[in-house]
Design an enzyme around this catalytic site. Structure first.
Site, PDB file in Angstrom:
ATOM      1  N   GLU A 123       0.420  -1.388   0.230  1.00  0.00           N
ATOM      2  CA  GLU A 123       0.327  -0.206  -0.240  1.00  0.00           C
ATOM      3  C   GLU A 123       0.685   0.959   0.446  1.00  0.00           C
ATOM      4  O   GLU A 123       0.494   2.366  -1.050  1.00  0.00           O
ATOM      5  CB  GLU A 123      -0.780   0.029   1.445  1.00  0.00           C
TER       6      GLU A 123
ATOM      7  N   HIS B 246       1.264   2.407  -3.417  1.00  0.00           N
ATOM      8  CA  HIS B 246       1.099   3.532  -3.986  1.00  0.00           C
ATOM      9  C   HIS B 246       0.684   4.586  -3.230  1.00  0.00           C
ATOM     10  O   HIS B 246       0.655   5.847  -4.272  1.00  0.00           O
ATOM     11  CB  HIS B 246      -0.456   2.416  -3.808  1.00  0.00           C
TER      12      HIS B 246
ATOM     13  N   HIS C  90       2.955   6.363  -4.759  1.00  0.00           N
ATOM     14  CA  HIS C  90       3.077   7.073  -6.487  1.00  0.00           C
ATOM     15  C   HIS C  90       2.412   7.624  -6.767  1.00  0.00           C
ATOM     16  O   HIS C  90       2.220   8.818  -7.514  1.00  0.00           O
ATOM     17  CB  HIS C  90       2.391   5.748  -7.082  1.00  0.00           C
TER      18      HIS C  90
END
Lengths: 589, 589
Positions: free
Chosen positions: A381, A384, A387
């Site tokens: 996670e 993500h 990102h």
């Protein structure tokens, strides 16, 4: 555990988004005003490049605010689903999103109707950041209906999300499982633990108690699952796509070939490797016959290591060292600024996700229980979230949203770096075997299981497209059959296996699952190079994260150094699995 | 009780429809062929009166077959919901219905586009039986979209029924209720029994155990209930109606005034009578404070008479004597030819209904337990079935389907004749008081409660129309508030009252509930005249039953001698309630 019993530092801090409901409703009001202003552009959207630019930047402004409000409402709902104040907020923002999509229907039509003019405008650098999105809008021309029909379609959106809504709202309760004479709570979080139990009766009971609830509600789930397939078929049909698949890949800006390539590699060419692994399981577990609910029993002594949250961050920092200080600094902020809601609490949504918006931090929801899986989920996670963070800080709003295709690369690269770190730092042969085993299971999930899911989902979509009946019997029979082929002849299927299709939320996400396979495949290629000391790859990878969604997935990935259409990367991924399996066999046999 | 344990004569005989699945699928095939033939009329539907006539009679042919197949599948599903063979049949026929509506979209458009020509054709007596339906099709002109949009709308139908489907499929299970130390099963059938228990703790527990399950699934029910309202608002919006209400009354071919007249009479002008009744309940039950779950406790000693099915038929024959031999002969056939499925069995759908098709008998589903309510339900459903039978045998297919408006008259007239018969034949003052009490309760349900339901439903429709948020909190709060006003200040509301809105299936039936009030009102007027020996009224009433749906509801009822737009019939109905209340008070005080 109740929410109030959790130490504050282990909950996310949503007060940074809004201190109180008034701020939320203020943003809603401002968004409504912006929407009114936006609608006044109707009929003159492309009259000059300045007008178009003013419109687009105002639309971004509104969209950012609405996303922020949505973020606040849905994060809160997911940890406190019974809180009706948050449910009301969520309903309010959803209603606004719906209204805005109806009111802004004219936009795509005016752009397409004036496509020559817009193409001219695009040469002007003032529209630079809108180039990719406007080009996509222009490419949609063959699928765009006339304005009246588009208005009608926008109104349909208001009623077409029901299948997902109902699926999300259904929280089942399960009969307890008896372990050594003691009744234990069964739920989505504990199911996997029971399936790892050495006692087959416990596994069987857990499997049965779990899926018989899905069977009990089978007609409801059949309605929602067929409902979502019919919805996708409806949109693909009215927009003149050949199939729901064609609509989905168009939307993702990738070629259809990619989908079939992935399914073919996993479900035909390399499935024998998965069957070989299942055969090994049967052998190592010493079972005369092996059932599908037996396959989660650990093949090696579990490294029953428990990790505190602080230890997890230490390991994560080590594993991600190749990315350098800037990357790690963001991870540190996630911890210090409370972006993460760690522990399971009563009523909280299961699973894990990263979710945020351009104007908020990228928050993470977890159900942390301190095992290796929790650690792995955390680094996933965080992949993500970093990102999202890098994308938001390096791209204009319009280019900051990236697609699932590239999203799963960012998370899987992290997971893969972690498992490699764990293998390398194993303190014993047993520990090493354990991490190899974990990675084998991980690979099964991503490169074998998801393509089987994708096959099932594709068949359901085709049924819906062809108006074939989709009763619970038809769907569960099909799912049972596909599972038997998937696991191979040596594995016996439990009688409830067919109903386990109702458990998979991803079937509601329109051709989502095969993207996990792509993510894993690409991640393996990237990690291999990074671990080989390819510093240029690190640079390219970080630039890829910063690129957000400014290009097509294939372009973005190519810039990161990997061509997702190249057969070789899939062959490499399955050979990686084979090598791992060989190594594992040597260690444990 | 399992189905196999029921004596065959107490189950319905669906083998008269189809002996085996092959026959069902044969009819499906024939229907598909007919559909192909029908679609070949596209572009030339109105080219001559002969062509139009050929098309219409072929469409009837197909529609009759499809209805027959639907009837077989849905009746079977309702008694054996787990039988996936029947679920598959239902899915098959639903899919065919959907396809046919998409493929036949051109029909209404071609009729409306050639309206002058069609109006000319209508003068020809060969089109006699199609006059009413074609006039309706022509009147739809302002609401008909162009053909491309209509095709789109027809496709939406395929995905817009999900809310009802999910609601129907949700079968909840409830915690037991403790009565005198014994655990008793709570479900939709037994709830009312518990609410009649003399022990308040039992009532409270039953109410709580029941509605807490609805609360547990509140987000699911909120999705489906708001979903159906949004669906209705969507159709009314795209078809240029002022509101969902306007769309509904247009469809029923009645004026909007009728709706507001009924609500105004019940919810404003005469509600004080209901409050007076509640006050009397509090007094007679000797309670310091009275809760909404206390209101079902019988005010008089229940005539604990139990009726066998055979006894029910004897009484029904007596009560319906005024209708004459022909009417009674049909009732006798219902018994002898096994049109009725009497007893509750495991998994069987709750409640009761009459349902059939032009090519089948009008079947009845019941959950018979032998009390007065079962008897009353039986005569009610037989009212529908005889109506269907007479309509099918006296009208062409196209005019045989009647609307709910007139349907509820046929059933309520029977119920009212029954209760009058029971009052007249009461063997004691107590027994008479009991039947008056039953009729008071019946009136409350139909002339007070349904208009409150209608008000709630109307508000939800308005919310959906105005895109207002519709969270569970908003809807349950509103329902709680309306219930408090409805029951009056003297009655205290249980904390779960708001969630009881999720229990009412009729909210899924688009402005259905107020039609019960109309049915009761008209029925009271008709019965009064019949019991006064008005033989002309009997004749007119039987002709009304034979008329099916060949005219508008207002015309049909006017021919039966009652004008539903006349204030006086409502005033009469509420005064009837008042008179009954006065008589009751005298008997029990």
């Amino acid at each position: 555990m109740e929410r109030k019993d959790i130490e504050e530092k282990y909950t996310w801090d949503l007060s940074k988004i809004y201190q109180d409901p008034q701020e939320f409703y203020h943003d809603i009001e401002v968004s409504e005003q912006l929407l009114d202003e936006l609608t006044s552009f109707q009929g003159k959207l492309t009259e000059s490049i300045e007008t178009l630019l003013r419109f687009l930047s105002k639309r971004d402004e509104m969209s950012m605010l609405v996303s922020k409000a949505y973020c606040f409402a849905h994060l809160n709902c997911d940890v406190e689903p019974k809180n009706q104040e948050y449910q009301k907020m969520l309903a309010t923002v959803m209603s606004l999103i719906q209204q805005s999509s109806v009111k802004l229907v004219f936009v795509d039509n005016e752009i397409v109707e004036n496509d020559e003019k817009v193409k001219e405008y695009l040469k002007d650098d003032r529209l630079k950041s809108y180039r990719y999105s406007l080009k996509n809008a222009l490419a949609f021309k063959p699928h765009l209906l006339d304005k009246e029909q588009e208005e009608l379609v926008a109104k349909v959106d208001n009623i077409s999300e029901l299948a997902e809504q109902v699926f999300d709202s259904l929280r089942l309760e399960f009969e307890d499982v008896e372990v050594n004479g003691q009744k234990k709570t069964l739920n989505q979080a504990t199911l996997n633990e029971f399936l790892k139990n050495k006692d087959r009766e416990v596994r069987k009971q857990a499997y049965h108690h779990f899926f018989k609830e899905y069977q009990r509600f089978e007609n409801t789930f059949a309605s929602t699952l067929s409902g979502v397939m019919k919805k996708d078929a409806f949109y693909s049909d009215i927009r003149h796509f050949d199939s729901p698949l064609a609509a989905s890949v168009f939307n993702d800006d990738v070629p259809t070939d990619l989908f079939f390539k992935i399914l073919d590699k996993a479900n035909n060419e390399y499935r024998y490797l998965f069957h070989r692994y299942n055969h090994l399981k049967k052998e190592l577990l010493g079972l005369d016959e092996i059932y599908n609910y037996d396959l989660s029993v650990p093949l090696v002594k579990s490294v029953s290591k428990k990790f505190t949250i602080e230890e997890c961050f230490d390991i994560i920092n080590q594993a991600l060292t190749p990315f350098g200080k800037d990357y790690l600094a963001i991870i540190n902020r996630a911890k210090e600024e409370r972006w993460i809601d760690y522990y399971p609490t009563v009523g909280k949504r299961g699973g894990a996700y990263s979710s945020g918006s351009y104007l908020t931090q990228p928050y993470i929801l977890m159900n942390f229980i301190g095992d290796y899986n929790s650690l792995s989920t955390m680094i996933h996670e965080l992949g993500h979230s970093v990102h999202t963070y890098l994308s938001s800080h390096n791209q204009d709003y319009i280019n900051s949203n990236y697609r699932i295709f590239v999203a799963e690369v960012a998370s899987t690269v992290n997971e893969t770096l972690l498992i490699n770190y764990m293998m390398d730092h194993a303190s014993s042969k047993e520990e090493k075997a354990y991490y190899i085993y974990e990675q084998l299971e991980n690979c099964v999930g991503l490169i074998f299981r998801q393509p089987m899911f994708a096959d099932f989902e594709h068949r359901l979509h085709e049924m819906a497209k062809n108006n074939e009946p989709m009763s619970s019997k038809i769907m569960t029979d099909l799912y049972g059959k596909l599972n038997q082929e998937y696991f191979g002849k040596e594995v016996k299927m439990d009688e409830l296996v067919g109903w386990s299709c109702y458990y998979v939320p991803h079937f509601y996400y329109d051709y989502y699952v095969y993207k996990y396979t792509l993510g894993m495949t690409v991640a393996l290629a990237i990690v291999k190079r990074i671990l080989n000391g390819d510093t240029q790859q690190v640079e390219r990878y970080l630039n890829f994260l910063k690129s957000g969604g400014k290009e097509s997935p294939v372009d973005l990935l190519s810039h990161a150094g990997v061509d997702p259409l190249d057969d070789a990367i899939y062959d490499d991924a399955f050979h990686y699995f084979e090598d791992l399996l060989n190594e594992f066999e040597k260690l444990v046999k």
